[in-house]
Design a protein around this motif. Structure first.
Motif, PDB file in Angstrom:
ATOM      1  N   SER A  39      38.042  89.403  61.165  1.00 10.00           N
ATOM      2  CA  SER A  39      38.411  89.538  62.580  1.00 10.00           C
ATOM      3  C   SER A  39      37.831  88.415  63.431  1.00 10.00           C
ATOM      4  O   SER A  39      38.135  88.306  64.609  1.00 10.00           O
ATOM      5  CB  SER A  39      37.928  90.883  63.126  1.00 10.00           C
ATOM      6  OG  SER A  39      36.508  90.903  63.192  1.00 10.00           O
ATOM      7  N   GLY A  40      36.978  87.577  62.849  1.00  8.83           N
ATOM      8  CA  GLY A  40      36.371  86.484  63.612  1.00  8.83           C
ATOM      9  C   GLY A  40      35.171  86.919  64.427  1.00  8.83           C
ATOM     10  O   GLY A  40      34.662  86.149  65.229  1.00  8.83           O
ATOM     11  N   ALA A  41      34.708  88.131  64.258  1.00  9.16           N
ATOM     12  CA  ALA A  41      33.580  88.630  65.043  1.00  9.16           C
ATOM     13  C   ALA A  41      32.316  87.824  64.779  1.00  9.16           C
ATOM     14  O   ALA A  41      31.555  87.531  65.694  1.00  9.16           O
ATOM     15  CB  ALA A  41      33.336  90.106  64.736  1.00  9.16           C
ATOM     16  N   ILE A  42      32.089  87.433  63.551  1.00  8.07           N
ATOM     17  CA  ILE A  42      30.896  86.652  63.228  1.00  8.07           C
ATOM     18  C   ILE A  42      30.989  85.296  63.901  1.00  8.07           C
ATOM     19  O   ILE A  42      30.021  84.806  64.482  1.00  8.07           O
ATOM     20  CB  ILE A  42      30.727  86.507  61.701  1.00  8.07           C
ATOM     21  CG1 ILE A  42      30.403  87.865  61.084  1.00  8.07           C
ATOM     22  CG2 ILE A  42      29.664  85.479  61.359  1.00  8.07           C
ATOM     23  CD1 ILE A  42      30.354  87.872  59.586  1.00  8.07           C
ATOM     24  N   GLN A  43      32.162  84.663  63.848  1.00  7.14           N
ATOM     25  CA  GLN A  43      32.336  83.350  64.459  1.00  7.14           C
ATOM     26  C   GLN A  43      32.146  83.421  65.965  1.00  7.14           C
ATOM     27  O   GLN A  43      31.574  82.529  66.560  1.00  7.14           O
ATOM     28  CB  GLN A  43      33.733  82.822  64.115  1.00  7.14           C
ATOM     29  CG  GLN A  43      33.847  81.340  64.089  1.00  7.14           C
ATOM     30  CD  GLN A  43      32.922  80.673  63.084  1.00  7.14           C
ATOM     31  OE1 GLN A  43      32.249  81.287  62.276  1.00  7.14           O
ATOM     32  NE2 GLN A  43      32.858  79.389  63.159  1.00  7.14           N
ATOM     33  N   ARG A  44      32.637  84.486  66.615  1.00  4.48           N
ATOM     34  CA  ARG A  44      32.453  84.630  68.058  1.00  4.48           C
ATOM     35  C   ARG A  44      30.992  84.870  68.403  1.00  4.48           C
ATOM     36  O   ARG A  44      30.507  84.416  69.421  1.00  4.48           O
ATOM     37  CB  ARG A  44      33.318  85.771  68.586  1.00  4.48           C
ATOM     38  CG  ARG A  44      34.767  85.395  68.750  1.00  4.48           C
ATOM     39  CD  ARG A  44      35.514  86.421  69.565  1.00  4.48           C
ATOM     40  NE  ARG A  44      35.527  87.747  68.975  1.00  4.48           N
ATOM     41  CZ  ARG A  44      36.384  88.169  68.065  1.00  4.48           C
ATOM     42  NH1 ARG A  44      37.317  87.372  67.633  1.00  4.48           N
ATOM     43  NH2 ARG A  44      36.321  89.394  67.608  1.00  4.48           N
ATOM     44  N   TYR A  45      30.292  85.571  67.532  1.00  2.03           N
ATOM     45  CA  TYR A  45      28.885  85.853  67.798  1.00  2.03           C
ATOM     46  C   TYR A  45      28.021  84.604  67.582  1.00  2.03           C
ATOM     47  O   TYR A  45      27.230  84.237  68.419  1.00  2.03           O
ATOM     48  CB  TYR A  45      28.396  86.995  66.910  1.00  2.03           C
ATOM     49  CG  TYR A  45      26.942  87.309  67.103  1.00  2.03           C
ATOM     50  CD1 TYR A  45      26.505  87.939  68.263  1.00  2.03           C
ATOM     51  CD2 TYR A  45      26.002  86.954  66.151  1.00  2.03           C
ATOM     52  CE1 TYR A  45      25.163  88.212  68.458  1.00  2.03           C
ATOM     53  CE2 TYR A  45      24.663  87.224  66.337  1.00  2.03           C
ATOM     54  CZ  TYR A  45      24.253  87.854  67.486  1.00  2.03           C
ATOM     55  OH  TYR A  45      22.928  88.120  67.685  1.00  2.03           O
ATOM     56  N   LEU A  46      28.186  83.960  66.439  1.00  2.00           N
ATOM     57  CA  LEU A  46      27.367  82.800  66.122  1.00  2.00           C
ATOM     58  C   LEU A  46      27.908  81.514  66.738  1.00  2.00           C
ATOM     59  O   LEU A  46      27.161  80.630  67.086  1.00  2.00           O
ATOM     60  CB  LEU A  46      27.285  82.625  64.598  1.00  2.00           C
ATOM     61  CG  LEU A  46      26.566  83.725  63.841  1.00  2.00           C
ATOM     62  CD1 LEU A  46      26.621  83.440  62.352  1.00  2.00           C
ATOM     63  CD2 LEU A  46      25.137  83.856  64.306  1.00  2.00           C
ATOM     64  N   GLY A  47      29.222  81.400  66.831  1.00  2.78           N
ATOM     65  CA  GLY A  47      29.821  80.169  67.319  1.00  2.78           C
ATOM     66  C   GLY A  47      29.791  79.117  66.232  1.00  2.78           C
ATOM     67  O   GLY A  47      29.097  79.219  65.245  1.00  2.78           O
ATOM     68  N   ASP A  48      30.584  78.066  66.439  1.00  2.64           N
ATOM     69  CA  ASP A  48      30.604  77.008  65.447  1.00  2.64           C
ATOM     70  C   ASP A  48      30.184  75.684  66.056  1.00  2.64           C
ATOM     71  O   ASP A  48      30.398  74.638  65.500  1.00  2.64           O
ATOM     72  CB  ASP A  48      31.974  76.899  64.791  1.00  2.64           C
ATOM     73  CG  ASP A  48      33.083  76.691  65.804  1.00  2.64           C
ATOM     74  OD1 ASP A  48      32.812  76.754  67.012  1.00  2.64           O
ATOM     75  OD2 ASP A  48      34.225  76.463  65.376  1.00  2.64           O
ATOM     76  N   GLY A  49      29.582  75.728  67.216  1.00  3.87           N
ATOM     77  CA  GLY A  49      29.110  74.512  67.848  1.00  3.87           C
ATOM     78  C   GLY A  49      29.664  74.366  69.248  1.00  3.87           C
ATOM     79  O   GLY A  49      30.249  75.279  69.808  1.00  3.87           O
ATOM     80  N   VAL A  50      29.454  73.178  69.806  1.00  2.00           N
ATOM     81  CA  VAL A  50      29.812  72.907  71.190  1.00  2.00           C
ATOM     82  C   VAL A  50      30.719  71.687  71.247  1.00  2.00           C
ATOM     83  O   VAL A  50      30.409  70.656  70.647  1.00  2.00           O
ATOM     84  CB  VAL A  50      28.537  72.616  72.021  1.00  2.00           C
ATOM     85  CG1 VAL A  50      28.871  72.275  73.444  1.00  2.00           C
ATOM     86  CG2 VAL A  50      27.587  73.788  71.956  1.00  2.00           C
ATOM     87  N   SER A  51      31.815  71.801  71.968  1.00  2.00           N
ATOM     88  CA  SER A  51      32.648  70.639  72.272  1.00  2.00           C
ATOM     89  C   SER A  51      32.132  70.074  73.576  1.00  2.00           C
ATOM     90  O   SER A  51      32.015  70.790  74.569  1.00  2.00           O
ATOM     91  CB  SER A  51      34.112  71.042  72.401  1.00  2.00           C
ATOM     92  OG  SER A  51      34.592  71.487  71.166  1.00  2.00           O
ATOM     93  N   LEU A  52      31.819  68.784  73.571  1.00  2.00           N
ATOM     94  CA  LEU A  52      31.118  68.192  74.689  1.00  2.00           C
ATOM     95  C   LEU A  52      31.755  66.862  75.074  1.00  2.00           C
ATOM     96  O   LEU A  52      32.222  66.123  74.211  1.00  2.00           O
ATOM     97  CB  LEU A  52      29.667  67.969  74.256  1.00  2.00           C
ATOM     98  CG  LEU A  52      28.690  67.498  75.287  1.00  2.00           C
ATOM     99  CD1 LEU A  52      27.497  68.436  75.261  1.00  2.00           C
ATOM    100  CD2 LEU A  52      28.242  66.118  74.964  1.00  2.00           C
TER     101      LEU A  52
END
Length: 166
Positions: A39-52
């Motif tokens: 469901s992507g819950a882990i990815q939403r919680y941890l994130g995969d980084g920052v676009s800057l």
């Protein structure tokens, strides 16, 4: 049986009912992890980084631009006036980064910025022209007959998202 013979006894078997609880818990944990990943819950919680994006909003180029963050850095030899450059930083969550560069006069500048990712918003670090000082404006760049040191450019962190308004 001979006097030298050793009797070996098989270990006592655990009843099957005592294995049911640990196996059931392990299976539920695996199932829960699979559903959360799907469901992507882990990815939403941890994130995969920052676009800057580093944006130079001054009238002159910035030289030797470096953004140091925990675990790495982003270096750029020059960022022309009015331009920006994007990068991705593989750090989920909030962190501090050190931005350093040389301004038009060749003076080294440095500033620590706090990056706080918010959902999928793009983080934009703006380097803005320095705010003019009243003393320098009143005397044409001099205060009491002495040259006023050039004020440091301002650095702000902003957030940008997709415009979903029609």
């Amino acid at each position: 049986m001979s006097p030298d013979a050793v009797e070996i006894q098989a270990p006592a078997r655990r009843p099957r009912s005592s294995l049911v609880l640990p196996l059931s818990l392990a299976l539920n944990a695996v199932l829960l992890a699979w559903v959360a990943h799907g469901s992507g819950a882990i990815q939403r919680y941890l994130g995969d980084g920052v676009s800057l994006v580093l944006a130079n909003d001054t009238a002159t180029a910035l030289a030797s631009l470096t953004l140091d963050y925990p675990g790495g850095s982003f270096k750029l030899p020059e960022l022309p006036a009015g331009k920006g450059v994007g990068t991705s930083i593989p750090l989920p969550g909030e962190f501090e980064a050190d931005l350093s560069f040389k301004d038009a006069s060749g003076e080294a500048r440095s500033r620590t910025v706090r990056i706080r990712p918010i959902g999928d918003l793009l983080v934009v670090i703006h380097v803005l022209p320095a705010a003019p000082t009243d003393a320098a404006e009143a005397n044409g760049g001099e205060a009491d007959g002495e040259a006023v040191p050039s004020p440091a450019p301002r650095v702000i962190v902003a957030y940008q998202g997709e415009n979903t308004n029609p």
